[in-house]
Design a protein around this motif. Structure first.
Motif, PDB file in Angstrom:
ATOM      1  N   LYS A   1       0.823  -1.217   0.000  1.00 32.96           N
ATOM      2  CA  LYS A   1       0.000   0.000   0.000  1.00 32.96           C
ATOM      3  C   LYS A   1       0.858   1.268   0.000  1.00 32.96           C
ATOM      4  O   LYS A   1       0.470   2.287  -0.553  1.00 32.96           O
ATOM      5  CB  LYS A   1      -0.912   0.014   1.224  1.00 32.96           C
ATOM      6  CG  LYS A   1      -1.972  -1.049   1.217  1.00 32.96           C
ATOM      7  CD  LYS A   1      -2.737  -1.033   2.526  1.00 32.96           C
ATOM      8  CE  LYS A   1      -3.601  -2.266   2.662  1.00 32.96           C
ATOM      9  NZ  LYS A   1      -4.132  -2.420   4.015  1.00 32.96           N
ATOM     10  N   LEU A   2       2.010   1.218   0.665  1.00 33.84           N
ATOM     11  CA  LEU A   2       2.837   2.414   0.843  1.00 33.84           C
ATOM     12  C   LEU A   2       3.799   2.689  -0.300  1.00 33.84           C
ATOM     13  O   LEU A   2       4.159   3.842  -0.540  1.00 33.84           O
ATOM     14  CB  LEU A   2       3.650   2.280   2.137  1.00 33.84           C
ATOM     15  CG  LEU A   2       2.875   2.207   3.451  1.00 33.84           C
ATOM     16  CD1 LEU A   2       3.836   1.925   4.614  1.00 33.84           C
ATOM     17  CD2 LEU A   2       2.103   3.499   3.683  1.00 33.84           C
ATOM     18  N   LEU A   3       4.246   1.648  -0.971  1.00 37.24           N
ATOM     19  CA  LEU A   3       5.295   1.813  -1.977  1.00 37.24           C
ATOM     20  C   LEU A   3       4.795   2.534  -3.223  1.00 37.24           C
ATOM     21  O   LEU A   3       3.683   2.271  -3.697  1.00 37.24           O
ATOM     22  CB  LEU A   3       5.840   0.446  -2.403  1.00 37.24           C
ATOM     23  CG  LEU A   3       6.727  -0.275  -1.407  1.00 37.24           C
ATOM     24  CD1 LEU A   3       6.955  -1.714  -1.865  1.00 37.24           C
ATOM     25  CD2 LEU A   3       8.053   0.456  -1.228  1.00 37.24           C
ATOM     26  N   PRO A   4       5.623   3.416  -3.770  1.00 36.96           N
ATOM     27  CA  PRO A   4       5.299   3.976  -5.086  1.00 36.96           C
ATOM     28  C   PRO A   4       5.233   2.844  -6.115  1.00 36.96           C
ATOM     29  O   PRO A   4       5.809   1.771  -5.925  1.00 36.96           O
ATOM     30  CB  PRO A   4       6.480   4.908  -5.379  1.00 36.96           C
ATOM     31  CG  PRO A   4       7.103   5.185  -4.056  1.00 36.96           C
ATOM     32  CD  PRO A   4       6.857   3.972  -3.217  1.00 36.96           C
ATOM     33  N   LYS A   5       4.554   3.108  -7.210  1.00 41.96           N
ATOM     34  CA  LYS A   5       4.317   2.094  -8.253  1.00 41.96           C
ATOM     35  C   LYS A   5       5.613   1.512  -8.829  1.00 41.96           C
ATOM     36  O   LYS A   5       5.617   0.405  -9.354  1.00 41.96           O
ATOM     37  CB  LYS A   5       3.480   2.729  -9.371  1.00 41.96           C
ATOM     38  CG  LYS A   5       2.988   1.780 -10.389  1.00 41.96           C
ATOM     39  CD  LYS A   5       1.834   0.982  -9.870  1.00 41.96           C
ATOM     40  CE  LYS A   5       1.248   0.162 -11.012  1.00 41.96           C
ATOM     41  NZ  LYS A   5       0.614  -1.034 -10.561  1.00 41.96           N
ATOM     42  N   SER A   6       6.714   2.221  -8.693  1.00 46.58           N
ATOM     43  CA  SER A   6       7.978   1.764  -9.292  1.00 46.58           C
ATOM     44  C   SER A   6       8.684   0.695  -8.458  1.00 46.58           C
ATOM     45  O   SER A   6       9.749   0.217  -8.844  1.00 46.58           O
ATOM     46  CB  SER A   6       8.917   2.951  -9.527  1.00 46.58           C
ATOM     47  OG  SER A   6       9.129   3.648  -8.315  1.00 46.58           O
ATOM     48  N   TYR A   7       8.081   0.297  -7.324  1.00 43.38           N
ATOM     49  CA  TYR A   7       8.661  -0.731  -6.452  1.00 43.38           C
ATOM     50  C   TYR A   7       7.635  -1.817  -6.184  1.00 43.38           C
ATOM     51  O   TYR A   7       6.435  -1.596  -6.265  1.00 43.38           O
ATOM     52  CB  TYR A   7       9.107  -0.121  -5.108  1.00 43.38           C
ATOM     53  CG  TYR A   7      10.110   0.981  -5.250  1.00 43.38           C
ATOM     54  CD1 TYR A   7      11.461   0.696  -5.419  1.00 43.38           C
ATOM     55  CD2 TYR A   7       9.713   2.314  -5.224  1.00 43.38           C
ATOM     56  CE1 TYR A   7      12.384   1.722  -5.559  1.00 43.38           C
ATOM     57  CE2 TYR A   7      10.633   3.332  -5.359  1.00 43.38           C
ATOM     58  CZ  TYR A   7      11.959   3.035  -5.532  1.00 43.38           C
ATOM     59  OH  TYR A   7      12.877   4.039  -5.668  1.00 43.38           O
ATOM     60  N   ILE A   8       8.140  -2.978  -5.806  1.00 51.98           N
ATOM     61  CA  ILE A   8       7.274  -4.090  -5.436  1.00 51.98           C
ATOM     62  C   ILE A   8       7.883  -4.825  -4.240  1.00 51.98           C
ATOM     63  O   ILE A   8       9.104  -4.955  -4.145  1.00 51.98           O
ATOM     64  CB  ILE A   8       7.045  -5.053  -6.633  1.00 51.98           C
ATOM     65  CG1 ILE A   8       6.002  -6.107  -6.289  1.00 51.98           C
ATOM     66  CG2 ILE A   8       8.348  -5.661  -7.111  1.00 51.98           C
ATOM     67  CD1 ILE A   8       5.511  -6.888  -7.489  1.00 51.98           C
ATOM     68  N   ALA A   9       7.013  -5.284  -3.333  1.00 54.93           N
ATOM     69  CA  ALA A   9       7.449  -6.055  -2.158  1.00 54.93           C
ATOM     70  C   ALA A   9       6.938  -7.481  -2.288  1.00 54.93           C
ATOM     71  O   ALA A   9       5.801  -7.702  -2.707  1.00 54.93           O
ATOM     72  CB  ALA A   9       6.892  -5.425  -0.879  1.00 54.93           C
ATOM     73  N   GLY A  10       7.778  -8.443  -1.911  1.00 53.98           N
ATOM     74  CA  GLY A  10       7.368  -9.833  -1.972  1.00 53.98           C
ATOM     75  C   GLY A  10       8.169 -10.693  -1.020  1.00 53.98           C
ATOM     76  O   GLY A  10       9.159 -10.241  -0.442  1.00 53.98           O
ATOM     77  N   PRO A  11       7.736 -11.952  -0.864  1.00 63.50           N
ATOM     78  CA  PRO A  11       8.406 -12.868   0.063  1.00 63.50           C
ATOM     79  C   PRO A  11       9.449 -13.752  -0.616  1.00 63.50           C
ATOM     80  O   PRO A  11       9.360 -14.049  -1.807  1.00 63.50           O
ATOM     81  CB  PRO A  11       7.246 -13.736   0.553  1.00 63.50           C
ATOM     82  CG  PRO A  11       6.360 -13.856  -0.665  1.00 63.50           C
ATOM     83  CD  PRO A  11       6.472 -12.497  -1.354  1.00 63.50           C
ATOM     84  N   GLU A  12      10.458 -14.144   0.162  1.00 61.54           N
ATOM     85  CA  GLU A  12      11.325 -15.280  -0.162  1.00 61.54           C
ATOM     86  C   GLU A  12      11.967 -15.239  -1.538  1.00 61.54           C
ATOM     87  O   GLU A  12      11.963 -16.221  -2.264  1.00 61.54           O
ATOM     88  CB  GLU A  12      10.534 -16.590  -0.010  1.00 61.54           C
ATOM     89  CG  GLU A  12       9.774 -16.744   1.283  1.00 61.54           C
ATOM     90  CD  GLU A  12      10.644 -16.813   2.537  1.00 61.54           C
ATOM     91  OE1 GLU A  12      11.773 -17.323   2.455  1.00 61.54           O
ATOM     92  OE2 GLU A  12      10.175 -16.340   3.581  1.00 61.54           O
ATOM     93  N   LEU A  13      12.563 -14.121  -1.898  1.00 62.61           N
ATOM     94  CA  LEU A  13      13.246 -13.992  -3.180  1.00 62.61           C
ATOM     95  C   LEU A  13      14.731 -14.285  -3.002  1.00 62.61           C
ATOM     96  O   LEU A  13      15.359 -13.784  -2.068  1.00 62.61           O
ATOM     97  CB  LEU A  13      13.069 -12.561  -3.724  1.00 62.61           C
ATOM     98  CG  LEU A  13      13.782 -12.225  -5.025  1.00 62.61           C
ATOM     99  CD1 LEU A  13      13.232 -13.067  -6.176  1.00 62.61           C
ATOM    100  CD2 LEU A  13      13.625 -10.737  -5.328  1.00 62.61           C
TER     101      LEU A  13
END
Length: 168
Positions: free
Chosen positions: A42-54
């Motif tokens: 919800k907080l990140l600008p569109k140019s970033y992505i958060a995910g698990p276990e990379l």
């Protein structure tokens, strides 16, 4: 027909030339990881992505942070992140020590990750590690992204969510 049982590893990390299994996540780990991925999403600008276990390449090591924030244009090699993450989160799991987790966080920082958050759900404690400092995050986990935007997560909100969801 015979059943064959084999040991399977959840996920491994390559540290100092050794394949080491990641501890299996338990309930509190899962709850914090989910909270942070949803909140960061919800907080990140569109140019970033958060995910698990990379899988993240750190020199000769291959680490697997619990949560990784990357630029959408990040480079990958054979599916592993080749560019330094923008932010990583390590969450203490049963079987790990805080020293081990801080050591892993330090490897990420030395490989170019500007900020690593370390969270200990059972103790409701969190820290922020940069190349310059380790600071306990009593009220706020925050970081400035490469584009200059600031991300902030209130620890009280995180612990309240943990309390609410862990009642069952």
């Amino acid at each position: 027909m015979a059943t064959v049982v084999s040991d399977t590893l959840y996920h491994t990390e390559l540290i100092d030339g050794q394949e080491l299994p990641k501890p299996l996540p338990k309930k509190l780990h899962f709850l914090i990881q989910t909270f942070l991925i949803l909140t960061l999403g919800k907080l990140l600008p569109k140019s970033y992505i958060a995910g698990p276990e990379l899988n993240v390449t750190c020199g000769d090591d291959r680490l697997v942070p619990d949560v990784t924030v990357v630029s959408r244009g990040a480079r990958y090699a054979n599916g592993d992140l080749a560019d330094p993450p923008v932010l990583c989160v390590e969450i203490l799991s049963p079987g790990q020590t805080l020293v081990q987790l801080l050591g892993k966080a330090d490897r990420l920082v030395r490989s170019g990750t500007p900020m690593v958050w370390v969270v200990w759900p059972e103790r409701k404690k969190a820290w922020m590690l940069t190349s310059d400092d380790l600071v306990e995050a009593k009220d706020l986990l925050d970081t400035r992204l490469p584009d200059g935007s600031m991300i902030q997560v209130q620890t009280a909100e995180m612990w309240a969510e943990l309390d609410e969801l862990s009642l069952n």
